[in-house]
Design an enzyme around this catalytic site. Structure first.
Site, PDB file in Angstrom:
ATOM      1  N   LYS A   4     -13.696   1.196  15.607  1.00 12.60           N
ATOM      2  CA  LYS A   4     -12.433   0.446  15.756  1.00 12.60           C
ATOM      3  C   LYS A   4     -11.862   0.562  17.168  1.00 12.60           C
ATOM      4  O   LYS A   4     -11.243  -0.361  17.673  1.00 12.60           O
ATOM      5  CB  LYS A   4     -11.405   0.924  14.721  1.00 12.60           C
ATOM      6  CG  LYS A   4     -11.750   0.449  13.331  1.00 12.60           C
ATOM      7  CD  LYS A   4     -10.773   0.905  12.280  1.00 12.60           C
ATOM      8  CE  LYS A   4     -11.307   0.521  10.903  1.00 12.60           C
ATOM      9  NZ  LYS A   4     -10.476   1.028   9.820  1.00 12.60           N
TER      10      LYS A   4
ATOM     11  N   PRO B 227      -3.111 -11.911   9.939  1.00  9.52           N
ATOM     12  CA  PRO B 227      -3.568 -11.711  11.324  1.00  9.52           C
ATOM     13  C   PRO B 227      -3.807 -10.231  11.589  1.00  9.52           C
ATOM     14  O   PRO B 227      -3.079  -9.392  11.048  1.00  9.52           O
ATOM     15  CB  PRO B 227      -2.386 -12.221  12.165  1.00  9.52           C
ATOM     16  CG  PRO B 227      -1.197 -12.169  11.258  1.00  9.52           C
ATOM     17  CD  PRO B 227      -1.721 -12.371   9.869  1.00  9.52           C
ATOM     18  N   ASP B 228      -4.822  -9.887  12.372  1.00  6.29           N
ATOM     19  CA  ASP B 228      -5.012  -8.497  12.797  1.00  6.29           C
ATOM     20  C   ASP B 228      -4.210  -8.319  14.086  1.00  6.29           C
ATOM     21  O   ASP B 228      -4.614  -8.758  15.166  1.00  6.29           O
ATOM     22  CB  ASP B 228      -6.494  -8.178  13.001  1.00  6.29           C
ATOM     23  CG  ASP B 228      -6.696  -6.671  13.207  1.00  6.29           C
ATOM     24  OD1 ASP B 228      -5.856  -6.048  13.892  1.00  6.29           O
ATOM     25  OD2 ASP B 228      -7.674  -6.131  12.673  1.00  6.29           O
TER      26      ASP B 228
ATOM     27  N   LYS C  69       9.886 -16.561 -10.590  1.00  7.66           N
ATOM     28  CA  LYS C  69       8.942 -15.602 -11.174  1.00  7.66           C
ATOM     29  C   LYS C  69       7.888 -16.371 -11.975  1.00  7.66           C
ATOM     30  O   LYS C  69       8.213 -17.160 -12.858  1.00  7.66           O
ATOM     31  CB  LYS C  69       9.670 -14.592 -12.067  1.00  7.66           C
ATOM     32  CG  LYS C  69       8.726 -13.495 -12.496  1.00  7.66           C
ATOM     33  CD  LYS C  69       9.381 -12.399 -13.272  1.00  7.66           C
ATOM     34  CE  LYS C  69       8.282 -11.448 -13.740  1.00  7.66           C
ATOM     35  NZ  LYS C  69       8.550 -10.892 -15.038  1.00  7.66           N
TER      36      LYS C  69
ATOM     37  N   ASN D 126       0.848  -1.197   0.000  1.00 10.52           N
ATOM     38  CA  ASN D 126       0.000   0.000   0.000  1.00 10.52           C
ATOM     39  C   ASN D 126       0.882   1.246   0.000  1.00 10.52           C
ATOM     40  O   ASN D 126       2.110   1.153  -0.008  1.00 10.52           O
ATOM     41  CB  ASN D 126      -0.956  -0.016   1.196  1.00 10.52           C
ATOM     42  CG  ASN D 126      -0.197  -0.088   2.505  1.00 10.52           C
ATOM     43  OD1 ASN D 126       0.569   0.801   2.851  1.00 10.52           O
ATOM     44  ND2 ASN D 126      -0.371  -1.187   3.236  1.00 10.52           N
TER      45      ASN D 126
ATOM     46  N   PHE E  27      -4.175   3.315  14.599  1.00  6.93           N
ATOM     47  CA  PHE E  27      -4.381   4.299  13.538  1.00  6.93           C
ATOM     48  C   PHE E  27      -5.465   3.773  12.607  1.00  6.93           C
ATOM     49  O   PHE E  27      -5.665   2.558  12.504  1.00  6.93           O
ATOM     50  CB  PHE E  27      -3.083   4.524  12.739  1.00  6.93           C
ATOM     51  CG  PHE E  27      -2.243   5.641  13.284  1.00  6.93           C
ATOM     52  CD1 PHE E  27      -1.592   5.519  14.497  1.00  6.93           C
ATOM     53  CD2 PHE E  27      -2.107   6.836  12.576  1.00  6.93           C
ATOM     54  CE1 PHE E  27      -0.816   6.551  15.003  1.00  6.93           C
ATOM     55  CE2 PHE E  27      -1.342   7.873  13.065  1.00  6.93           C
ATOM     56  CZ  PHE E  27      -0.691   7.742  14.290  1.00  6.93           C
TER      57      PHE E  27
ATOM     58  N   LYS F 265     -11.335  -3.044  18.840  1.00 10.58           N
ATOM     59  CA  LYS F 265      -9.969  -3.536  19.063  1.00 10.58           C
ATOM     60  C   LYS F 265      -9.488  -3.270  20.490  1.00 10.58           C
ATOM     61  O   LYS F 265      -8.308  -3.449  20.786  1.00 10.58           O
ATOM     62  CB  LYS F 265      -9.013  -2.924  18.026  1.00 10.58           C
ATOM     63  CG  LYS F 265      -9.385  -3.309  16.572  1.00 10.58           C
ATOM     64  CD  LYS F 265      -8.273  -3.018  15.584  1.00 10.58           C
ATOM     65  CE  LYS F 265      -8.727  -3.336  14.162  1.00 10.58           C
ATOM     66  NZ  LYS F 265      -7.642  -3.359  13.187  1.00 10.58           N
TER      67      LYS F 265
END
Ligand code: C5P
Length: 399
Positions: A339, A306-307, A290, A211, A325, A343
């Site tokens: 959240k 996994p979180d 590849k 990302n 965050f 969490k």
């Protein structure tokens, strides 16, 4: 530009070494950062650079002797030391180091050092053999014993065309050390674990899923926490950023590697700040070679990572603070609150990633800080400043 120097009285003692010219740059930078810089030169230093150079850069008259000006300089040896917030001796020659090690007060600089209670930073710079001489080593050890901070010189090619240790460090290497010396250590004794950057989930040796996170926010947090006295571990995904001074950096690539590193350090941490943008999914099959495009086809099979934060929330110790965050583009407050609860966090910092000037890659940010009691939008600011504002809120939560 950092605010740590603004309004601070900094005495810079310049002694007789060719590296004196480099310190002219340091003085210029400190003056631009709005420090009140008083330069004291030994007579040998004046053979290398003129007092006028330093007066022009600092904006105040350079001090050169104890007895050479009856009005302005009268009692300078006491006043300079008494008013200093920080004393930097750079470059520190073998001669000055020897004088200071023996508590001598034969010139303005050594007298100022004796008369101050401010932190003293000594930056030796000299020929390698002089630096390695047992007399110099013993003198440096003595200075350390007096509580002076000695910043070891760098290794490289010297002005005398010899290779070895004795080079004055670059400003970038000492800047953070000086800023820390001038900052209130309100996080002293705290162990802080920060995560930063993206994770990279491989598909084959050439391709990966990732990302846009640059890691800048997390690195700013780690830097600010160390400056404020904390012991900092930074678990970083691939980020093209240099390690903040004094911070223990653990590099990881994938979410699972980040998970393992975080779990290793989390139990000992008083505060965990999870600013990393962890990839939610990874490729189900990772190819050792590849892979041909035909083999992957139109779709890539994924599986959940996994979180890490969720798991930390479940195993949170009593007294531990957990800060997450969230990168959101809509319904920032609602998503943040959801959240925070889901969490088991103490605070969540919500990033608006819809704006070009906040969130991913840029140097600025504007966070929405949500706790169980409050919701506060921070001002638009640099990521460094934002890091300090977030840590202020962490301190409030600790109380
Ligand atoms: O649920 P969401 O991914 O938006 O939550 C973001 C927060 O959760 C961030 O603090 C991030 O570091 C953390 N996170 C995590 N493990 C994941 C995904 C996100 O720790 N797999």
């Amino acid at each position: 530009m950092s605010r740590a120097y603004a309004g601070k009285n900094i005495v810079v003692g310049v002694t007789g070494s060719i590296a004196a010219f480099k310190v002219a740059g340091w003085v210029s930078t400190l003056a631009k950062a709005e420090a009140q810089v008083s330069v004291v030169m030994t007579s040998a230093a004046q053979k290398f650079v003129t007092p006028l150079t330093f007066s022009s850069l600092s904006g105040t008259q350079t001090h050169t002797g104890m007895f050479d000006n009856e009005s302005d300089e009268w009692m300078a040896h006491i006043n300079l030391g008494r008013e200093a917030d920080l004393v930097i001796i750079a470059p520190a020659s073998a001669e000055t180091i020897a004088r200071l090690a023996h508590g001598m007060s034969s010139d303005l600089l050594s007298t100022t050092v004796l008369a101050t209670r401010a932190p003293i930073y000594i930056c030796p710079a000299m020929n390698t053999r002089m630096f390695e001489h047992p007399a110099t080593r013993e003198n440096i050890a003595k200075l350390a014993g007096y509580g002076y901070q000695v910043i070891e010189p760098g290794v490289g090619m010297m002005a005398c065309k010899e290779e070895g240790q004795g080079r004055l460090p670059e400003w970038e290497d000492v800047d953070e050390i000086f800023q820390r010396a001038l900052t209130v250590h309100d996080l002293a004794g705290k162990k802080i674990l920060v995560t930063a950057g993206p994770t990279r989930e491989p598909i084959d040796p050439a391709r990966f899923l990732s990302n846009r996170s640059s890691g800048k926010m997390g690195f700013s947090l780690a830097k600010a926490a160390f400056r404020r006295g904390a012991e900092v571990t930074l678990v970083a995904g691939p980020a093209n950023l240099s390690t903040p001074v004094g911070v223990q950096r653990v590099n990881v690539q994938t979410a699972r590697e980040m998970h393992d590193a975080v779990m290793k350090y989390a139990d000992a941490a008083d505060i965990v700040i999870k600013s990393a943008a962890v990839a939610d999914y990874r490729a189900k099959s990772v190819y050792g070679e590849k892979v041909k495009k035909e083999k992957i086809g139109e779709s890539l099979e994924l599986e959940r990572n996994p979180d890490i934060l969720l798991e930390l929330g479940k195993r949170k110790k009593k007294g531990q603070l957990l800060i997450g965050f969230a990168a959101e583009s809509t319904r920032l407050e609602e998503e943040g609150k959801r959240k925070l609860e889901a969490k088991n966090l103490d605070m969540i910092a919500v990033n608006n990633i819809n704006s070009d000037s906040t969130g991913f890659e840029v140097d600025s940010n504007q966070l929405l800080l949500i706790t169980h009691e409050s919701s506060e939008k921070l001002p638009f600011a640099s990521k460094d400043r934002t890091a300090d504002l977030l840590l202020n809120k962490v301190l409030e939560l600790m109380q």
